[in-house]
Design a protein around this motif. Structure first.
Motif, mmCIF file in Angstrom:
data_model
loop_
_atom_site.group_PDB
_atom_site.id
_atom_site.type_symbol
_atom_site.label_atom_id
_atom_site.label_comp_id
_atom_site.label_asym_id
_atom_site.label_seq_id
_atom_site.Cartn_x
_atom_site.Cartn_y
_atom_site.Cartn_z
ATOM 1 N N ASN A 1 0.515 -1.286 -0.129
ATOM 2 C CA ASN A 1 0.478 0.145 0.272
ATOM 3 C C ASN A 1 1.005 1.752 0.377
ATOM 4 O OD1 ASN A 1 -2.339 0.439 -0.164
ATOM 5 N ND2 ASN A 1 -3.085 0.588 1.883
ATOM 6 N N LEU A 2 2.008 1.356 -0.844
ATOM 7 C CA LEU A 2 2.750 2.077 -0.678
ATOM 8 C C LEU A 2 2.413 3.740 -0.785
ATOM 9 C CD1 LEU A 2 5.954 0.432 -2.517
ATOM 10 C CD2 LEU A 2 5.465 1.023 -0.130
ATOM 11 N N LEU A 3 1.077 3.656 -2.234
ATOM 12 C CA LEU A 3 0.961 4.868 -2.489
ATOM 13 C C LEU A 3 -0.504 5.610 -1.303
ATOM 14 C CD1 LEU A 3 0.943 7.413 -3.951
ATOM 15 C CD2 LEU A 3 -0.990 6.857 -5.214
ATOM 16 N N ARG A 4 -0.752 4.844 -1.023
ATOM 17 C CA ARG A 4 -1.533 5.590 0.467
ATOM 18 C C ARG A 4 -0.882 5.677 1.428
ATOM 19 N NH1 ARG A 4 -7.045 0.791 -1.085
ATOM 20 N NH2 ARG A 4 -7.969 2.390 -2.475
ATOM 21 N N ARG A 5 0.359 5.127 2.539
ATOM 22 C CA ARG A 5 0.887 5.185 3.192
ATOM 23 C C ARG A 5 1.362 6.567 3.195
ATOM 24 N NH1 ARG A 5 3.502 -0.361 5.098
ATOM 25 N NH2 ARG A 5 1.705 -2.178 5.921
ATOM 26 N N PHE A 6 1.990 6.672 1.764
ATOM 27 C CA PHE A 6 2.524 7.752 1.686
ATOM 28 C C PHE A 6 2.168 9.309 2.202
ATOM 29 C CE2 PHE A 6 4.162 11.521 -1.048
ATOM 30 C CZ PHE A 6 5.172 11.974 -0.886
ATOM 31 N N LYS A 7 1.164 9.179 1.600
ATOM 32 C CA LYS A 7 -0.255 10.215 1.371
ATOM 33 C C LYS A 7 -0.872 10.017 2.708
ATOM 34 C CE LYS A 7 -2.494 9.489 -2.769
ATOM 35 N NZ LYS A 7 -3.279 9.350 -3.567
ATOM 36 N N ILE A 8 -1.041 9.158 3.651
ATOM 37 C CA ILE A 8 -1.156 9.265 4.909
ATOM 38 C C ILE A 8 0.057 9.920 5.407
ATOM 39 C CG2 ILE A 8 -1.533 7.869 7.229
ATOM 40 C CD1 ILE A 8 -3.028 6.381 5.798
ATOM 41 N N ARG A 9 1.199 9.352 5.448
ATOM 42 C CA ARG A 9 2.578 9.835 6.407
ATOM 43 C C ARG A 9 2.589 11.380 6.288
ATOM 44 N NH1 ARG A 9 6.472 6.913 8.617
ATOM 45 N NH2 ARG A 9 5.920 4.624 8.503
ATOM 46 N N LYS A 10 2.852 12.117 5.184
ATOM 47 C CA LYS A 10 2.297 13.295 4.639
ATOM 48 C C LYS A 10 1.262 13.547 5.031
ATOM 49 C CE LYS A 10 2.128 16.279 0.028
ATOM 50 N NZ LYS A 10 2.800 16.052 -1.511
ATOM 51 N N GLN A 11 -0.048 13.622 5.361
ATOM 52 C CA GLN A 11 -0.773 14.243 6.056
ATOM 53 C C GLN A 11 -0.220 14.331 7.414
ATOM 54 O OE1 GLN A 11 -5.140 12.283 6.432
ATOM 55 N NE2 GLN A 11 -5.344 12.006 3.743
ATOM 56 N N PHE A 12 0.299 13.789 8.541
ATOM 57 C CA PHE A 12 1.100 13.619 9.564
ATOM 58 C C PHE A 12 2.205 14.580 9.464
ATOM 59 C CE2 PHE A 12 -2.335 10.829 9.854
ATOM 60 C CZ PHE A 12 -3.167 11.122 11.302
ATOM 61 N N ASN A 13 2.895 14.644 8.763
ATOM 62 C CA ASN A 13 4.357 14.971 8.249
ATOM 63 C C ASN A 13 4.671 14.302 9.204
ATOM 64 O OD1 ASN A 13 6.050 16.843 7.641
ATOM 65 N ND2 ASN A 13 6.246 18.029 9.397
ATOM 66 N N TYR A 14 4.339 12.651 9.438
ATOM 67 C CA TYR A 14 5.697 11.907 10.033
ATOM 68 C C TYR A 14 6.327 11.049 9.210
ATOM 69 C CZ TYR A 14 6.178 8.838 13.120
ATOM 70 O OH TYR A 14 7.052 7.591 14.036
ATOM 71 N N TRP A 15 7.578 11.180 9.262
ATOM 72 C CA TRP A 15 8.597 10.319 8.532
ATOM 73 C C TRP A 15 9.460 9.265 8.540
ATOM 74 C CZ3 TRP A 15 5.820 11.072 3.511
ATOM 75 C CH2 TRP A 15 6.036 12.142 3.335
ATOM 76 N N LYS A 16 8.964 8.868 10.165
ATOM 77 C CA LYS A 16 10.023 7.685 11.212
ATOM 78 C C LYS A 16 10.034 6.930 10.774
ATOM 79 C CE LYS A 16 10.663 10.541 14.959
ATOM 80 N NZ LYS A 16 11.125 11.415 16.417
ATOM 81 N N LEU A 17 9.937 5.324 10.069
ATOM 82 C CA LEU A 17 10.445 4.164 10.181
ATOM 83 C C LEU A 17 9.870 3.490 11.843
ATOM 84 C CD1 LEU A 17 12.207 4.033 7.297
ATOM 85 C CD2 LEU A 17 9.747 3.861 7.358
#
Length: 354
Positions: free
Chosen positions: A338-354
């Motif tokens: 689900n890479l694209l959806r996960r990217f969009k959600i991380r962008k919403q939250f501005n959260y990039w930690k793994l």
């Protein structure tokens, strides 16, 4: 059977997260909160988005203010009455739905759309369980448990009363393609001014402000516009509902009460549907007589949609989560990347930690 060590770990005090992105989620999740606290377990809320009115929180309800706090909390399970949940939030992802399937959109885009976020779907009755079982067999990365819908646990906890004057509840969705509110305005205004019935008006929180202001402007001693995060008391009080294709009409039907719909997307034999606004009055009159063929169809629909009237769906949801946490009913496959959806959600939250 779980191993002794896993069984022991599951006996500890569990931690649950209630994920909320809309005001209607309060009423959906509070029965779960009550069931969790009755168990002696821990529960916290997390708000996402600007559409949630946080003044609706009640005394004693605990909130987490950031993603970092959520991750530190390490919930065992996350309950979501929506379509998405961030993958970086820990815990079993549990879909508890934001309503019933009212048919406003196609199954591929709506109620039965599998977006790859959830581990467990808690279905409401036969007409949702069977389609989700088929989807689970096809996708093989989530499990299904028929539990009933916790949101309506309090629906049955009331004593019916006979109103001195019949009460009509007008509810409407916000979608321009399906809303009845602008089309019925003049008729509702006229009928309320006669004083024949009492009117309660409640709309979806996303309803066009201009329409909301219209209805607020015609309030009188026989018509009240209600803004609330909990529609259940209105459903309990009313004798008949006027609606469109909003899923709230299903909850009214589950009380065994008749619903009059204006141009509903999926006319059914358990609804009184019409397409000419001038026919509103006569359809309300018919509904209030409780015609036997209509009431029989409503009873059949109740059994297929939500057969549970014990007010214990929240407990069944928690029991289903217990089984998944114990390693039972584990799907054959992992969830998709689900890479694209996960990217969009991380962008919403501005959260990039793994």
């Amino acid at each position: 059977m779980p191993t002794q060590s896993s069984s022991t770990s599951l006996n500890r005090r569990k931690k649950y997260l209630l994920y909320i992105a809309q005001n209607y989620s309060y009423a959906i999740l509070r029965p779960l909160q009550a069931a969790i606290l009755a168990r002696g377990d821990d529960v916290k809320w997390f708000v996402h988005g600007d559409e949630v009115n946080q003044s609706y929180f009640e005394e004693g309800e605990q909130r987490l203010g950031s993603v970092e706090e959520v991750i530190a909390y390490q919930p065992d399970a996350v309950f979501v009455p929506g379509n998405i949940v961030p993958d970086f939030i820990p815990g079993l992802k549990v879909q508890v739905f934001h309503g019933f399937n009212a048919g406003k959109v196609s199954d591929k885009r709506g109620h039965f759309n599998i977006r790859g976020f959830f581990d467990l779907y808690c279905t409401q009755g036969e007409n949702t369980t069977l389609p989700f079982l088929q989807l689970a067999q096809r996708h093989q990365h989530f499990s299904i448990a028929e539990t009933g819908w916790p949101a309506i646990d309090p629906l049955y906890n009331y004593t019916p009363v006979v109103n001195a004057k019949s009460t009509v509840l007008l509810c409407s969705t916000f979608s321009r393609n399906f809303t009845c509110a602008p089309h019925l305005f003049e008729q509702v205004k006229r009928l309320s001014e006669t004083g024949r019935w009492n009117w309660l008006v409640q709309f979806h929180p996303k309803m066009d402000k201009a329409i909301v202001d219209q209805y607020k402007g015609i309030q009188n001693e026989h018509l009240t516009f209600v803004e609330t995060d909990n529609v259940l008391p209105l459903l309990q009080k009313a004798d008949v509902m006027v609606c469109d294709t909003s899923s709230v009409l299903i909850m009214f039907l589950l009380l065994g009460k008749p619903v009059v719909t204006f141009k509903t997307a999926r006319p059914k034999d358990y609804l009184l549907d019409f397409d000419n606004p001038t026919e509103l009055e006569q359809h309300i009159e018919t509904a209030l007589t409780h015609p036997e063929p209509l009431m029989t169809k409503i009873a059949e629909y109740k059994q297929q949609t939500h057969p549970y009237e014990d007010g214990k769906s929240a407990e069944r949801v928690l029991a289903a989560v217990d089984e998944r946490l114990a390693g039972l009913h584990k799907p054959a496959k992992r969830k998709p990347l689900n890479l694209l959806r996960r990217f969009k959600i991380r962008k919403q939250f501005n959260y990039w930690k793994l």
